[in-house]
Design a protein around this motif. Structure first.
Motif, PDB file in Angstrom:
ATOM      1  N   PRO A  34       0.775  -1.243   0.051  1.00 31.26           N
ATOM      2  CA  PRO A  34       0.082  -0.029   0.000  1.00 31.26           C
ATOM      3  C   PRO A  34       0.796   1.466  -0.007  1.00 31.26           C
ATOM      4  CG  PRO A  34      -0.807  -1.562   1.630  1.00 31.26           C
ATOM      5  CD  PRO A  34       0.535  -2.254   1.112  1.00 31.26           C
ATOM      6  N   VAL A  35       2.041   1.325   0.352  1.00 35.37           N
ATOM      7  CA  VAL A  35       2.942   2.226   0.613  1.00 35.37           C
ATOM      8  C   VAL A  35       3.993   2.266  -0.616  1.00 35.37           C
ATOM      9  CG1 VAL A  35       2.342   2.837   2.954  1.00 35.37           C
ATOM     10  CG2 VAL A  35       4.138   1.517   2.617  1.00 35.37           C
ATOM     11  N   GLN A  36       4.149   1.322  -1.561  1.00 34.32           N
ATOM     12  CA  GLN A  36       4.975   1.326  -2.394  1.00 34.32           C
ATOM     13  C   GLN A  36       5.346   2.588  -3.228  1.00 34.32           C
ATOM     14  OE1 GLN A  36       6.779  -1.725  -2.563  1.00 34.32           O
ATOM     15  NE2 GLN A  36       8.249  -0.616  -3.864  1.00 34.32           N
ATOM     16  N   GLY A  37       4.502   3.306  -3.634  1.00 34.75           N
ATOM     17  CA  GLY A  37       4.479   4.582  -4.298  1.00 34.75           C
ATOM     18  C   GLY A  37       5.139   5.612  -3.371  1.00 34.75           C
ATOM     19  N   ALA A  38       4.600   5.890  -2.251  1.00 28.87           N
ATOM     20  CA  ALA A  38       5.283   6.780  -1.397  1.00 28.87           C
ATOM     21  C   ALA A  38       6.678   6.467  -1.157  1.00 28.87           C
ATOM     22  CB  ALA A  38       4.123   6.771  -0.203  1.00 28.87           C
ATOM     23  N   LEU A  39       7.001   5.146  -0.779  1.00 28.39           N
ATOM     24  CA  LEU A  39       8.444   4.917  -0.637  1.00 28.39           C
ATOM     25  C   LEU A  39       9.183   5.180  -1.866  1.00 28.39           C
ATOM     26  CD1 LEU A  39       8.381   1.608   0.967  1.00 28.39           C
ATOM     27  CD2 LEU A  39       8.693   3.392   2.063  1.00 28.39           C
ATOM     28  N   PHE A  43      12.575   8.110  -1.626  1.00 30.24           N
ATOM     29  CA  PHE A  43      13.760   7.600  -2.052  1.00 30.24           C
ATOM     30  C   PHE A  43      14.328   8.511  -2.949  1.00 30.24           C
ATOM     31  CE2 PHE A  43      13.034   3.523   0.295  1.00 30.24           C
ATOM     32  CZ  PHE A  43      14.183   3.539   0.924  1.00 30.24           C
ATOM     33  N   LYS A  44      13.503   8.825  -4.091  1.00 29.55           N
ATOM     34  CA  LYS A  44      13.554   9.799  -5.207  1.00 29.55           C
ATOM     35  C   LYS A  44      14.108  11.156  -4.578  1.00 29.55           C
ATOM     36  CE  LYS A  44      11.238   7.778  -8.953  1.00 29.55           C
ATOM     37  NZ  LYS A  44      10.479   7.838 -10.092  1.00 29.55           N
ATOM     38  N   PHE A  45      13.102  11.699  -3.680  1.00 34.41           N
ATOM     39  CA  PHE A  45      13.608  12.945  -3.087  1.00 34.41           C
ATOM     40  C   PHE A  45      14.823  12.786  -2.383  1.00 34.41           C
ATOM     41  CE2 PHE A  45      13.505  15.461   0.956  1.00 34.41           C
ATOM     42  CZ  PHE A  45      13.355  16.432   0.373  1.00 34.41           C
ATOM     43  N   LEU A  46      15.178  11.775  -1.337  1.00 34.31           N
ATOM     44  CA  LEU A  46      16.455  11.725  -0.779  1.00 34.31           C
ATOM     45  C   LEU A  46      17.538  11.632  -1.717  1.00 34.31           C
ATOM     46  CD1 LEU A  46      15.292   9.297   1.830  1.00 34.31           C
ATOM     47  CD2 LEU A  46      15.663  11.669   2.516  1.00 34.31           C
ATOM     48  N   ILE A  51      21.573  12.101  -0.827  1.00 36.14           N
ATOM     49  CA  ILE A  51      21.692  10.799   0.125  1.00 36.14           C
ATOM     50  C   ILE A  51      22.049   9.694  -1.009  1.00 36.14           C
ATOM     51  CG2 ILE A  51      20.224   8.662   1.043  1.00 36.14           C
ATOM     52  CD1 ILE A  51      20.690  11.505   2.932  1.00 36.14           C
ATOM     53  N   PRO A  52      23.032   8.880  -0.733  1.00 31.59           N
ATOM     54  CA  PRO A  52      23.707   8.014  -1.736  1.00 31.59           C
ATOM     55  C   PRO A  52      22.758   6.880  -2.210  1.00 31.59           C
ATOM     56  CG  PRO A  52      24.916   7.850   0.453  1.00 31.59           C
ATOM     57  CD  PRO A  52      23.705   8.876   0.475  1.00 31.59           C
ATOM     58  N   HIS A  53      22.729   6.805  -3.426  1.00 30.64           N
ATOM     59  CA  HIS A  53      21.739   5.739  -4.105  1.00 30.64           C
ATOM     60  C   HIS A  53      21.855   4.450  -3.641  1.00 30.64           C
ATOM     61  CE1 HIS A  53      20.398   8.625  -7.171  1.00 30.64           C
ATOM     62  NE2 HIS A  53      21.404   9.250  -7.233  1.00 30.64           N
ATOM     63  N   TRP A  54      22.996   3.983  -2.740  1.00 28.86           N
ATOM     64  CA  TRP A  54      22.847   2.681  -2.122  1.00 28.86           C
ATOM     65  C   TRP A  54      21.510   2.647  -0.938  1.00 28.86           C
ATOM     66  CZ3 TRP A  54      24.029   2.570   3.092  1.00 28.86           C
ATOM     67  CH2 TRP A  54      24.981   3.610   3.503  1.00 28.86           C
ATOM     68  N   VAL A  55      21.212   3.847  -0.328  1.00 25.63           N
ATOM     69  CA  VAL A  55      20.164   3.778   0.381  1.00 25.63           C
ATOM     70  C   VAL A  55      18.832   3.933  -0.309  1.00 25.63           C
ATOM     71  CG1 VAL A  55      19.058   5.401   2.242  1.00 25.63           C
ATOM     72  CG2 VAL A  55      21.560   5.274   1.953  1.00 25.63           C
ATOM     73  N   ASP A  56      18.425   2.602  -0.490  1.00 26.16           N
ATOM     74  CA  ASP A  56      17.150   2.392  -1.312  1.00 26.16           C
ATOM     75  C   ASP A  56      16.307   1.405  -0.608  1.00 26.16           C
ATOM     76  OD1 ASP A  56      18.624  -0.027  -1.477  1.00 26.16           O
ATOM     77  OD2 ASP A  56      19.185   0.230  -3.690  1.00 26.16           O
ATOM     78  N   TYR A  57      15.107   0.935  -1.397  1.00 25.90           N
ATOM     79  CA  TYR A  57      14.193   0.068  -0.896  1.00 25.90           C
ATOM     80  C   TYR A  57      14.981  -1.359  -0.321  1.00 25.90           C
ATOM     81  CZ  TYR A  57      10.461  -2.991  -0.597  1.00 25.90           C
ATOM     82  OH  TYR A  57       9.408  -4.063   0.046  1.00 25.90           O
TER      83      TYR A  57
END
Length: 156
Positions: A34-39, A43-46, A51-57
């Protein structure tokens, strides 16, 4: 007898935690769906803001798996204080393997992963280590001899 040394109470807590874990693991849809789009938006904002790209889902999911199993390791260590430290880790691995196998066989919308086995087991081991640290001054050996060896290594 304090609550921390009450094995019976911790076995009840462990049983309740395992029930909660099974509820989450066998939910028909991924619990984060339910929160996949928000996540994704977060992450795109961060990433746009440094914020480094390795900080991801994937990092979030692995961290959540570890966090889910920390209470299991903690409660297991207190529920069965005579069991060695490595056995608590093996218990975490066994629980994780059962959950992943159940997802593979029964839930077509859930995807088991070998990485989940590693992160879940790590969480159980971290939880057992935390129990050892919390009880170090109160109870002689919360998780058998293996914990004492780990505590000696950590204190060096």
């Amino acid at each position: 007898m304090t609550f921390l040394s009450n094995q019976r109470a911790w076995r009840i807590v462990l049983f309740a935690l395992l029930g909660l874990l099974a509820f989450v693991a066998y939910w028909p849809q991924p619990v984060d769906q339910p929160v996949q789009g928000a996540l994704t938006a977060v992450f795109k904002f961060l990433h746009r803001h440094g914020i480094p790209h390795w900080v991801d889902y994937e990092l979030l999911e692995a961290s959540a798996n570890i966090a889910l199993f920390i209470p299991i390791g903690f409660a297991s260590c207190l529920a069965f204080p005579k069991k060695s430290f490595w056995l608590i880790g093996a218990f975490g691995l066994g629980i994780s393997a059962c959950l992943e196998l159940g997802q593979l066989l029964c839930l077509h919308n859930r995807f088991p992963s070998p990485l989940d086995l590693v992160t879940n087991t790590s969480g159980a081991v971290i939880g057992a280590a935390l129990a050892a640290v919390v009880l170090r001054s109160r109870v002689p050996s919360p998780c058998g001899d293996g914990t004492r060896k780990l505590e000696r290594r950590l204190s060096r």
